[in-house]
Write an enzyme that holds these catalytic residues in place. Structure first.
Site, mmCIF file in Angstrom:
data_model
loop_
_atom_site.group_PDB
_atom_site.id
_atom_site.type_symbol
_atom_site.label_atom_id
_atom_site.label_comp_id
_atom_site.label_asym_id
_atom_site.label_seq_id
_atom_site.Cartn_x
_atom_site.Cartn_y
_atom_site.Cartn_z
ATOM 1 N N ALA A 58 -4.776 2.704 8.169
ATOM 2 C CA ALA A 58 -4.172 1.412 8.506
ATOM 3 C C ALA A 58 -4.905 0.770 9.671
ATOM 4 O O ALA A 58 -5.853 -0.005 9.471
ATOM 5 C CB ALA A 58 -2.686 1.604 8.815
ATOM 6 N N ARG A 59 -4.501 1.087 10.902
ATOM 7 C CA ARG A 59 -5.129 0.549 12.111
ATOM 8 C C ARG A 59 -5.326 1.696 13.108
ATOM 9 O O ARG A 59 -4.415 2.491 13.344
ATOM 10 C CB ARG A 59 -4.267 -0.553 12.740
ATOM 11 C CG ARG A 59 -4.306 -1.880 11.979
ATOM 12 C CD ARG A 59 -5.674 -2.531 12.106
ATOM 13 N NE ARG A 59 -5.739 -3.861 11.526
ATOM 14 C CZ ARG A 59 -6.173 -4.129 10.296
ATOM 15 N NH1 ARG A 59 -6.550 -3.144 9.503
ATOM 16 N NH2 ARG A 59 -6.227 -5.378 9.872
ATOM 17 N N ASP A 92 10.605 2.523 7.499
ATOM 18 C CA ASP A 92 10.101 1.166 7.663
ATOM 19 C C ASP A 92 11.220 0.319 8.246
ATOM 20 O O ASP A 92 12.173 -0.036 7.543
ATOM 21 C CB ASP A 92 9.634 0.581 6.328
ATOM 22 C CG ASP A 92 8.856 -0.713 6.496
ATOM 23 O OD1 ASP A 92 9.180 -1.485 7.429
ATOM 24 O OD2 ASP A 92 7.933 -0.957 5.695
ATOM 25 N N ILE A 118 0.838 -1.205 0.000
ATOM 26 C CA ILE A 118 0.000 0.000 0.000
ATOM 27 C C ILE A 118 0.868 1.248 0.000
ATOM 28 O O ILE A 118 0.663 2.177 -0.794
ATOM 29 C CB ILE A 118 -0.965 -0.007 1.198
ATOM 30 C CG1 ILE A 118 -1.945 -1.171 1.095
ATOM 31 C CG2 ILE A 118 -1.730 1.322 1.276
ATOM 32 C CD1 ILE A 118 -2.791 -1.379 2.339
ATOM 33 N N ASP A 171 -9.469 6.946 8.745
ATOM 34 C CA ASP A 171 -10.447 5.965 8.273
ATOM 35 C C ASP A 171 -10.656 4.874 9.306
ATOM 36 O O ASP A 171 -11.557 4.051 9.168
ATOM 37 C CB ASP A 171 -9.980 5.349 6.951
ATOM 38 C CG ASP A 171 -11.005 4.399 6.355
ATOM 39 O OD1 ASP A 171 -12.178 4.798 6.228
ATOM 40 O OD2 ASP A 171 -10.638 3.248 6.043
ATOM 41 N N HIS A 214 -13.951 3.238 8.238
ATOM 42 C CA HIS A 214 -13.148 2.065 7.848
ATOM 43 C C HIS A 214 -13.613 1.528 6.490
ATOM 44 O O HIS A 214 -14.011 0.378 6.357
ATOM 45 C CB HIS A 214 -13.243 0.971 8.910
ATOM 46 C CG HIS A 214 -12.116 -0.012 8.835
ATOM 47 N ND1 HIS A 214 -11.714 -0.763 9.909
ATOM 48 C CD2 HIS A 214 -11.299 -0.381 7.812
ATOM 49 C CE1 HIS A 214 -10.699 -1.552 9.559
ATOM 50 N NE2 HIS A 214 -10.434 -1.332 8.287
ATOM 51 N N GLU A 241 -13.741 0.024 17.210
ATOM 52 C CA GLU A 241 -14.671 -0.098 16.084
ATOM 53 C C GLU A 241 -15.758 -1.103 16.435
ATOM 54 O O GLU A 241 -15.462 -2.293 16.541
ATOM 55 C CB GLU A 241 -13.915 -0.515 14.818
ATOM 56 C CG GLU A 241 -12.918 0.548 14.363
ATOM 57 C CD GLU A 241 -12.381 0.287 12.962
ATOM 58 O OE1 GLU A 241 -12.991 -0.520 12.236
ATOM 59 O OE2 GLU A 241 -11.377 0.903 12.603
#
Length: 335
Positions: free
Chosen positions: A246-247, A186, A167, A271, A295, A276
């Site tokens: 992402a999370r 990363d 992504i 998002d 989401h 959730e």
């Protein structure tokens, strides 16, 4: 001697988190029948977990969209052989417990990459030009000039990507087409690998200081929980924008809400949230310059079909005693 129970596959679809069932049924045709078991997307109480364990009895496979596969749930599912996660992140699954109990875990890497990358760029454009705010005022107030904002362009800005998997790479390529400068952090990649993927490697702190936009594409692990918190936000450029598709727990919502209220950041687009469904009392809902979406980054018709087909195909392979295409773990001894 009692006859063996017929194996079947559970799909944890709900109205809020649908699964494309047609490709699932095609992939599992002749292998095992499919049933929907609507697990909630939250940790379960002991009583609830016992009830859902009853609904899952005899399942040899689970295609997991909402729901959590815990060690205690696994103990109650002796027939389970494979858990196929509907997506990339496997934080919903106790992978270590699965490995110890002989349950294979798979995921669907790259299946939602295009959808999430496009959505991420859409959030960046929405922040830069305040599109949702203007559109909402035109619709609700029937105003015109008063709803117009002078925003900024993406061209010439620096995008910092935290996580450079499939992504993140796609987001970076699209951003470069807009004329953005792209850097990335990363820890799973070397500097050379980050360069090969089209970004300038940076440390976490340097990226925060340099970026006009910070976009999160990291997995949720104990190390990345609240990765963007008070200290990280303090290192970001004043007026910078944060995007998270992402999370949710990667971001400390309370710290972010305070930073937005104080004008420390220019805005944020999330998002995903820490819970959730989210806590309606979270201060993030009252923060200024915030875009919240439910989401939905990976929820396109094409993406849902691809993920469902990928996950179900690996379940079929495992139940047919073949090698899975996208294994996440190596069980000590397969059931």
């Amino acid at each position: 001697m009692p006859a063996p129970r017929r194996r079947w596959v559970a799909v944890t679809a709900t109205e809020d988190f649908p699964v494309a069932m047609a490709p699932v049924r095609r992939a599992l045709k002749g292998v095992a029948p499919v049933r929907i078991v609507s697990l909630p997307f939250r940790p379960l109480s002991d009583v609830e977990e016992g009830r859902f364990a009853g609904e899952l009895q005899g399942a040899h496979g689970i295609l997991l969209r909402p729901g959590y596969v815990t060690a205690t749930l696994l103990e109650q599912l002796p027939d389970l052989q494979v858990v196929a996660v509907h997506g990339v992140g496997v934080d919903q699954v106790d992978v270590e417990a699965c490995s110890a109990r002989g349950v294979l875990v798979t995921n669907a890497p790259g299946a939602n990459a295009d959808a999430v990358a496009e959505f991420t760029i859409g959030l960046m454009l929405s922040l830069a030009r305040r599109i949702p705010e203007s559109a909402g005022r035109v619709r609700d107030e029937r105003v015109w000039g008063a709803a117009r904002h002078t925003g900024g362009e993406l061209k010439g800005k620096t995008l910092g990507l935290i996580g450079l998997g499939q992504i993140g790479v796609r987001v970076g390529r699209i951003a470069q087409a807009f004329g953005m400068k792209v850097c990335a952090h990363d820890p799973a990649l070397s500097k050379a690998e980050i360069r090969d993927r089209g970004a300038r490697p940076m440390t976490f702190e340097a990226l925060l200081r340099a970026s006009d936009y910070v976009s999160l594409h990291a997995p949720l692990t104990p190390e990345t929980h609240h990765l963007i918190g008070r200290r990280a936000i303090a290192k970001m450029k004043k007026g910078a924008f944060l995007v998270n598709a992402a999370r949710g727990p990667l971001v400390d919502e309370k710290a972010l809400a305070r930073a937005l209220a104080a004008g420390r950041l220019g805005g944020a687009a999330l998002d995903v949230l820490e819970g959730e469904p989210p806590d309606p009392a979270s201060p993030i809902f009252d923060a200024p310059n915030i875009i919240l979406t439910p989401h939905m980054a990976g929820s396109t018709n094409e993406c849902l079909d691809t993920i469902a087909r990928t996950a179900a195909a690996d379940i079929a392979r495992v139940l047919d005693r073949k090698r899975a295409k996208f294994p996440v773990n190596r069980p000590v001894k397969r059931r």
